[in-house]
Design a protein around this motif. Structure first.
Motif, PDB file in Angstrom:
ATOM      1  N   ASP A   5      -1.647   8.225  -2.670  1.00  0.00           N
ATOM      2  CA  ASP A   5      -2.424   9.275  -3.563  1.00  0.00           C
ATOM      3  C   ASP A   5      -2.620   7.926  -4.981  1.00  0.00           C
ATOM      4  O   ASP A   5      -1.520   7.478  -5.266  1.00  0.00           O
ATOM      5  CB  ASP A   5      -1.687  10.168  -3.981  1.00  0.00           C
ATOM      6  CG  ASP A   5      -2.532  10.798  -5.399  1.00  0.00           C
ATOM      7  OD1 ASP A   5      -3.698  10.352  -5.710  1.00  0.00           O
ATOM      8  OD2 ASP A   5      -2.056  12.142  -5.695  1.00  0.00           O
ATOM      9  N   VAL A   6      -3.536   7.335  -5.294  1.00  0.00           N
ATOM     10  CA  VAL A   6      -3.895   6.459  -6.375  1.00  0.00           C
ATOM     11  C   VAL A   6      -4.819   7.074  -7.215  1.00  0.00           C
ATOM     12  O   VAL A   6      -5.155   6.242  -8.138  1.00  0.00           O
ATOM     13  CB  VAL A   6      -4.346   5.070  -5.830  1.00  0.00           C
ATOM     14  CG1 VAL A   6      -3.473   4.157  -5.031  1.00  0.00           C
ATOM     15  CG2 VAL A   6      -5.722   5.423  -4.890  1.00  0.00           C
ATOM     16  N   ASN A   8      -3.564   7.868 -10.025  1.00  0.00           N
ATOM     17  CA  ASN A   8      -3.325   7.382 -11.039  1.00  0.00           C
ATOM     18  C   ASN A   8      -2.913   5.844 -10.630  1.00  0.00           C
ATOM     19  O   ASN A   8      -1.774   5.711 -10.342  1.00  0.00           O
ATOM     20  CB  ASN A   8      -1.887   8.217 -11.606  1.00  0.00           C
ATOM     21  CG  ASN A   8      -1.354   7.369 -13.018  1.00  0.00           C
ATOM     22  OD1 ASN A   8      -1.583   6.241 -13.335  1.00  0.00           O
ATOM     23  ND2 ASN A   8      -0.730   8.016 -13.533  1.00  0.00           N
ATOM     24  N   ALA A  10      -1.694   3.322 -12.121  1.00  0.00           N
ATOM     25  CA  ALA A  10      -0.496   2.998 -12.483  1.00  0.00           C
ATOM     26  C   ALA A  10       0.831   3.416 -11.816  1.00  0.00           C
ATOM     27  O   ALA A  10       1.893   2.800 -12.013  1.00  0.00           O
ATOM     28  CB  ALA A  10      -0.341   3.075 -14.160  1.00  0.00           C
ATOM     29  N   ARG A  11       0.452   4.598 -11.244  1.00  0.00           N
ATOM     30  CA  ARG A  11       1.760   5.193 -10.763  1.00  0.00           C
ATOM     31  C   ARG A  11       1.283   5.757  -9.266  1.00  0.00           C
ATOM     32  O   ARG A  11       1.297   6.930  -9.053  1.00  0.00           O
ATOM     33  CB  ARG A  11       2.180   6.103 -11.298  1.00  0.00           C
ATOM     34  CG  ARG A  11       3.048   5.809 -12.505  1.00  0.00           C
ATOM     35  CD  ARG A  11       3.727   6.947 -13.378  1.00  0.00           C
ATOM     36  NE  ARG A  11       4.564   7.501 -12.578  1.00  0.00           N
ATOM     37  CZ  ARG A  11       5.880   7.376 -12.658  1.00  0.00           C
ATOM     38  NH1 ARG A  11       6.299   6.913 -13.734  1.00  0.00           N
ATOM     39  NH2 ARG A  11       6.896   7.971 -11.922  1.00  0.00           N
ATOM     40  N   PRO A  12       1.014   4.935  -8.195  1.00  0.00           N
ATOM     41  CA  PRO A  12       0.727   5.504  -6.707  1.00  0.00           C
ATOM     42  C   PRO A  12       1.797   5.859  -6.165  1.00  0.00           C
ATOM     43  O   PRO A  12       2.947   5.709  -6.465  1.00  0.00           O
ATOM     44  CB  PRO A  12       0.058   4.148  -6.075  1.00  0.00           C
ATOM     45  CG  PRO A  12       0.705   2.797  -6.789  1.00  0.00           C
ATOM     46  CD  PRO A  12       1.122   3.412  -8.372  1.00  0.00           C
ATOM     47  N   ARG A  13       1.477   7.089  -5.298  1.00  0.00           N
ATOM     48  CA  ARG A  13       2.687   7.739  -4.911  1.00  0.00           C
ATOM     49  C   ARG A  13       2.324   8.175  -3.292  1.00  0.00           C
ATOM     50  O   ARG A  13       1.214   8.275  -2.917  1.00  0.00           O
ATOM     51  CB  ARG A  13       3.067   8.983  -5.453  1.00  0.00           C
ATOM     52  CG  ARG A  13       1.916  10.193  -5.186  1.00  0.00           C
ATOM     53  CD  ARG A  13       2.334  11.412  -5.919  1.00  0.00           C
ATOM     54  NE  ARG A  13       1.077  12.535  -5.862  1.00  0.00           N
ATOM     55  CZ  ARG A  13       1.253  13.252  -4.858  1.00  0.00           C
ATOM     56  NH1 ARG A  13       2.153  13.034  -3.820  1.00  0.00           N
ATOM     57  NH2 ARG A  13       0.069  14.129  -5.012  1.00  0.00           N
TER      58      ARG A  13
END
Length: 60
Positions: A5-6, A8, A10-13
Motif C-alpha cells: 500500500d503506497v 502514503n 513516505a510510509r509504504p506498508r
C-alpha cells in the motif's frame, strides 16, 4: 509476491502476500486484479481487493 500500500509514499506498508507456484516470471496489474505468470502454476489471477485466488490452466 507482496502487495504494498503506497497511498502514503513516505510510509509504504505491506497489504498482502502470496507465495507463487514456482518462479514469478512477470506481473501485471489491471484494476483490482493482479496477473502473475508463474513458472509451474501457469497464469495466476489474484484479486487484491478480496484476495480471492483464481487459477487458469497452463497453456502450452
Amino acid at each position: 509476491m507482496r502487495l504494498l500500500d503506497v497511498s502514503n509514499p513516505a510510509r509504504p506498508r505491506a497489504a498482502a502476500a502470496y507465495v507463487t507456484p514456482g518462479y514469478a516470471w512477470n506481473v501485471a496489474v489491471a484494476g483490482d486484479q493482479v496477473y502473475v505468470a508463474a513458472e509451474s502454476g501457469g497464469l495466476v489471477i489474484l484479486r487484491h481487493a478480496m484476495l480471492q485466488l483464481q487459477y487458469l490452466p497452463l497453456v502450452r
